[in-house]
Motif scaffolding. Sequence first.
Motif, PDB file in Angstrom:
ATOM      1  N   VAL A  74       0.847  -1.197   0.000  1.00  0.00           N
ATOM      2  CA  VAL A  74       0.000   0.000   0.000  1.00  0.00           C
ATOM      3  C   VAL A  74       0.881   1.245   0.000  1.00  0.00           C
ATOM      4  CG1 VAL A  74      -2.104  -0.959   1.005  1.00  0.00           C
ATOM      5  CG2 VAL A  74      -0.269  -0.239   2.518  1.00  0.00           C
ATOM      6  N   GLU A  75       0.563   2.164  -0.879  1.00  0.00           N
ATOM      7  CA  GLU A  75       1.371   3.376  -1.074  1.00  0.00           C
ATOM      8  C   GLU A  75       0.432   4.582  -1.004  1.00  0.00           C
ATOM      9  OE1 GLU A  75       4.509   4.727  -1.621  1.00  0.00           O
ATOM     10  OE2 GLU A  75       3.364   6.568  -1.970  1.00  0.00           O
ATOM     11  N   ARG A  76       0.838   5.606  -0.273  1.00  0.00           N
ATOM     12  CA  ARG A  76      -0.080   6.739  -0.093  1.00  0.00           C
ATOM     13  C   ARG A  76      -0.199   7.604  -1.353  1.00  0.00           C
ATOM     14  NH1 ARG A  76       3.167  11.192   3.616  1.00  0.00           N
ATOM     15  NH2 ARG A  76       4.859  11.458   2.144  1.00  0.00           N
ATOM     16  N   THR A  83      11.743   9.356  -1.994  1.00  0.00           N
ATOM     17  CA  THR A  83      13.185   9.582  -2.165  1.00  0.00           C
ATOM     18  C   THR A  83      13.753   8.760  -3.318  1.00  0.00           C
ATOM     19  OG1 THR A  83      13.334   9.963   0.211  1.00  0.00           O
ATOM     20  CG2 THR A  83      15.394   9.565  -0.929  1.00  0.00           C
ATOM     21  N   SER A  84      13.168   7.596  -3.553  1.00  0.00           N
ATOM     22  CA  SER A  84      13.715   6.715  -4.595  1.00  0.00           C
ATOM     23  C   SER A  84      13.747   7.375  -5.969  1.00  0.00           C
ATOM     24  CB  SER A  84      12.920   5.406  -4.659  1.00  0.00           C
ATOM     25  OG  SER A  84      13.000   4.735  -3.421  1.00  0.00           O
ATOM     26  N   CYS A  85      12.871   8.348  -6.199  1.00  0.00           N
ATOM     27  CA  CYS A  85      12.873   8.975  -7.529  1.00  0.00           C
ATOM     28  C   CYS A  85      13.947  10.057  -7.633  1.00  0.00           C
ATOM     29  CB  CYS A  85      11.501   9.535  -7.887  1.00  0.00           C
ATOM     30  SG  CYS A  85      11.086  11.053  -7.044  1.00  0.00           S
ATOM     31  N   HIS A 376      17.563   3.810   5.196  1.00  0.00           N
ATOM     32  CA  HIS A 376      18.690   3.361   4.371  1.00  0.00           C
ATOM     33  C   HIS A 376      19.592   4.505   3.910  1.00  0.00           C
ATOM     34  CE1 HIS A 376      16.047  -0.104   4.356  1.00  0.00           C
ATOM     35  NE2 HIS A 376      16.997  -0.837   3.806  1.00  0.00           N
ATOM     36  N   TYR A 377      19.315   5.702   4.383  1.00  0.00           N
ATOM     37  CA  TYR A 377      20.158   6.880   4.142  1.00  0.00           C
ATOM     38  C   TYR A 377      20.554   7.000   2.669  1.00  0.00           C
ATOM     39  CZ  TYR A 377      23.995  10.239   4.916  1.00  0.00           C
ATOM     40  OH  TYR A 377      24.836  11.313   4.862  1.00  0.00           O
ATOM     41  N   ARG A 378      21.846   6.936   2.355  1.00  0.00           N
ATOM     42  CA  ARG A 378      22.280   7.207   0.976  1.00  0.00           C
ATOM     43  C   ARG A 378      22.497   5.939   0.162  1.00  0.00           C
ATOM     44  NH1 ARG A 378      27.653  10.332   0.886  1.00  0.00           N
ATOM     45  NH2 ARG A 378      28.406   8.823  -0.622  1.00  0.00           N
TER      46      ARG A 378
HETATM   47  C1  LIG Z   1      20.239  13.024  -3.917  1.00  0.00           C
HETATM   48  C2  LIG Z   1      20.182  11.574  -3.539  1.00  0.00           C
HETATM   49  C3  LIG Z   1      21.017  10.669  -4.172  1.00  0.00           C
HETATM   50  C4  LIG Z   1      20.976   9.323  -3.819  1.00  0.00           C
HETATM   51  N1  LIG Z   1      21.762   8.442  -4.491  1.00  0.00           N
HETATM   52  C5  LIG Z   1      21.734   7.132  -4.166  1.00  0.00           C
HETATM   53  C6  LIG Z   1      22.521   6.196  -4.881  1.00  0.00           C
HETATM   54  O1  LIG Z   1      23.229   6.545  -5.817  1.00  0.00           O
HETATM   55  N2  LIG Z   1      22.476   4.888  -4.497  1.00  0.00           N
HETATM   56  C7  LIG Z   1      21.701   4.461  -3.460  1.00  0.00           C
HETATM   57  O2  LIG Z   1      21.730   3.282  -3.145  1.00  0.00           O
HETATM   58  N3  LIG Z   1      20.915   5.334  -2.786  1.00  0.00           N
HETATM   59  C8  LIG Z   1      20.916   6.647  -3.112  1.00  0.00           C
HETATM   60  N4  LIG Z   1      20.146   7.535  -2.428  1.00  0.00           N
HETATM   61  C9  LIG Z   1      19.371   7.055  -1.280  1.00  0.00           C
HETATM   62  C10 LIG Z   1      18.087   6.387  -1.721  1.00  0.00           C
HETATM   63  O3  LIG Z   1      17.411   7.226  -2.610  1.00  0.00           O
HETATM   64  C11 LIG Z   1      17.209   6.095  -0.503  1.00  0.00           C
HETATM   65  O4  LIG Z   1      17.949   5.422   0.492  1.00  0.00           O
HETATM   66  C12 LIG Z   1      16.037   5.208  -0.923  1.00  0.00           C
HETATM   67  O5  LIG Z   1      15.364   5.775  -2.018  1.00  0.00           O
HETATM   68  C13 LIG Z   1      15.065   5.002   0.224  1.00  0.00           C
HETATM   69  O6  LIG Z   1      14.022   4.206  -0.279  1.00  0.00           O
HETATM   70  P1  LIG Z   1      12.713   3.941   0.572  1.00  0.00           P
HETATM   71  O7  LIG Z   1      11.884   2.983  -0.188  1.00  0.00           O
HETATM   72  O8  LIG Z   1      13.101   3.598   1.972  1.00  0.00           O
HETATM   73  O9  LIG Z   1      12.025   5.373   0.682  1.00  0.00           O
HETATM   74  P2  LIG Z   1      11.132   6.167  -0.383  1.00  0.00           P
HETATM   75  O10 LIG Z   1      11.646   6.043  -1.745  1.00  0.00           O
HETATM   76  O11 LIG Z   1      10.956   7.537   0.171  1.00  0.00           O
HETATM   77  O12 LIG Z   1       9.771   5.396  -0.345  1.00  0.00           O
HETATM   78  C14 LIG Z   1       8.884   5.475   0.741  1.00  0.00           C
HETATM   79  C15 LIG Z   1       7.492   5.440   0.178  1.00  0.00           C
HETATM   80  O13 LIG Z   1       6.581   5.353   1.252  1.00  0.00           O
HETATM   81  C16 LIG Z   1       5.473   6.167   0.963  1.00  0.00           C
HETATM   82  N5  LIG Z   1       4.829   6.530   2.217  1.00  0.00           N
HETATM   83  C17 LIG Z   1       5.250   7.408   3.148  1.00  0.00           C
HETATM   84  N6  LIG Z   1       4.382   7.468   4.164  1.00  0.00           N
HETATM   85  C18 LIG Z   1       3.395   6.604   3.880  1.00  0.00           C
HETATM   86  C19 LIG Z   1       2.208   6.230   4.547  1.00  0.00           C
HETATM   87  N7  LIG Z   1       1.866   6.767   5.723  1.00  0.00           N
HETATM   88  N8  LIG Z   1       1.409   5.323   3.957  1.00  0.00           N
HETATM   89  C20 LIG Z   1       1.748   4.766   2.757  1.00  0.00           C
HETATM   90  N9  LIG Z   1       2.855   5.093   2.081  1.00  0.00           N
HETATM   91  C21 LIG Z   1       3.678   5.993   2.641  1.00  0.00           C
HETATM   92  C22 LIG Z   1       6.058   7.362   0.230  1.00  0.00           C
HETATM   93  O14 LIG Z   1       5.071   8.010  -0.547  1.00  0.00           O
HETATM   94  C23 LIG Z   1       7.138   6.700  -0.606  1.00  0.00           C
HETATM   95  O15 LIG Z   1       6.663   6.332  -1.885  1.00  0.00           O
HETATM   96  C24 LIG Z   1      20.113   8.881  -2.787  1.00  0.00           C
HETATM   97  C25 LIG Z   1      19.257   9.786  -2.175  1.00  0.00           C
HETATM   98  C26 LIG Z   1      19.283  11.119  -2.550  1.00  0.00           C
HETATM   99  C27 LIG Z   1      18.338  12.078  -1.903  1.00  0.00           C
END
Ligand SMILES: Cc1cc2nc3c(=O)[nH]c(=O)nc-3n(C[C@H](O)[C@H](O)[C@H](O)COP(=O)(O)OP(=O)(O)OC[C@H]3O[C@@H](n4cnc5c(N)ncnc54)[C@H](O)[C@@H]3O)c2cc1C
Length: 420
Positions: A74-76, A83-85, A376-378
């Motif tokens: 489920v995605e909001r 951040t992934s984009c 997962h930070y960077r």
């Molecule tokens: C500039 C930049 C460069 C980067 N470069 C790299 C790289 O080269 N290599 C690498 O490995 N990583 C990189 N990263 C880090 C990477 O982007 C993140 O660690 C990763 O995208 C995190 O993924 P995630 O799925 O945890 O979070 P997200 O991609 O933020 O996904 C979380 C999702 O949860 C959804 N959500 C939030 N709250 C709710 C809710 N209450 N109910 C339902 N859905 C919800 C959000 O809408 C979102 O779609 C970079 C980050 C940045 C900012």
Amino acid sequence: MGERFTGSGRCIIKAGYRGYKKSDPLNQGDEMVKEIITDRPNKIHAETIVVGGGVVGCAIAYELASRGQDVLLVERSAIAGGTSCAAAGMLAADSEDFAHPLMAKLARQSRQLLHEQQVLMTTLSEVETGLQRHGFLTPFRSYSELSSYKDNRRSALSADEVWWDRYAVQQEASWLNRDTYGAYYRPYESEVLPVHLTKAYAESAQAMGARVMEGIKDIRVQANEYGVQGITTSTGEMTCKHVVIAAGLQSEDLMRHMNLSLPVWSVKGEIAAVQFSAEHAGYRPDRTVYAEDIYIVPKANGEVWLGATSLSGRTDLNVSVQGVQKLLTAATHWVPGMKEAQFLRAWAGVRPATPDGLPYIGACESVPGLFAAFGHYRNGILLSAITGRLIAELLVGKSSEELGIEALSPERLNRKGVVH
Ligand SMILES: Cc1cc2nc3c(=O)[nH]c(=O)nc-3n(C[C@H](O)[C@H](O)[C@H](O)COP(=O)(O)OP(=O)(O)OC[C@H]3O[C@@H](n4cnc5c(N)ncnc54)[C@H](O)[C@@H]3O)c2cc1C
């Protein structure tokens, strides 16, 4: 054919999808979806509900679906909208300097897993992830810069890396600054288009039977003394046995409602994209430059991405002149021919960091059935595959100790008294 639901209360069965294709280099992933709309079923139940459609949540759904498990994501808002984009998409398992040896180990396992997943994912989803395995270069201006790099590095240098002296650099990477003292070449490093990877995970998971619901607001985990019972949402209740929180930056809020304090810190980053014309193609890097002050990533869509700034505590997505200036200055130092490139655009994203620099991956001991996969930070793109695998193993009853990931336990900071 997979099912997708929307927050409007309709069930959409996706009958066709077109993502990024190699033959269409500038295509950033337009979708042509033929939708068959039916009524949403009244009751929704799944063995496991994954909250969050970023790369981490989608990789978890992929892994669970590949094991034949009943999973609902489920995605909001929309898949890959967080951040992934914004990521550069590097799988920098050898180049990154990990503070904890466990992270270096998991990073290498994850990169390997990601490489192995490509064929099946592309077949199932028809989305090309833009994986390129060209290796990374870490260049140095001088001997003293190299010495301080070695002194400060916490991760052990990989046995696979090769030292290129000035002459080798000029031979192998003629586009790199000719004054470069030398460079480490790490041949097994690779990178992807992060949005495409995330969509490939989601689409493949659906093809294997997972359900994906976008636009689901106001999610709250429901639990009683026996543990997780399901979630409530803007579109009604959903029951399940396990909930995996993979909501990136917003995960802290979801956990707080369960009386769990799992802090997530924001670290904003800016990236710029440029493109070389055919006339200047010889100046275009053919490998990623992973320098101390910048990374320069030639992407499968023809662009070159320059990143990234690092601004702690910032959550806005504005791109500053200062940020872009910093990136362009460093980029044109390492690749002087970059001055001839066309500036395309710049964007910002916010990295989800934790107080000790380690992601939260594991079961929440105080709420049976609740799992964390965020922070997962960077390196979330790099660590997505292994996170999916670890969560799948935890869900079938393996312990963090058995998996060797106690250090990532979600409630570790509470135990250490870092948070209350
Ligand atoms: C500039 C930049 C460069 C980067 N470069 C790299 C790289 O080269 N290599 C690498 O490995 N990583 C990189 N990263 C880090 C990477 O982007 C993140 O660690 C990763 O995208 C995190 O993924 P995630 O799925 O945890 O979070 P997200 O991609 O933020 O996904 C979380 C999702 O949860 C959804 N959500 C939030 N709250 C709710 C809710 N209450 N109910 C339902 N859905 C919800 C959000 O809408 C979102 O779609 C970079 C980050 C940045 C900012």
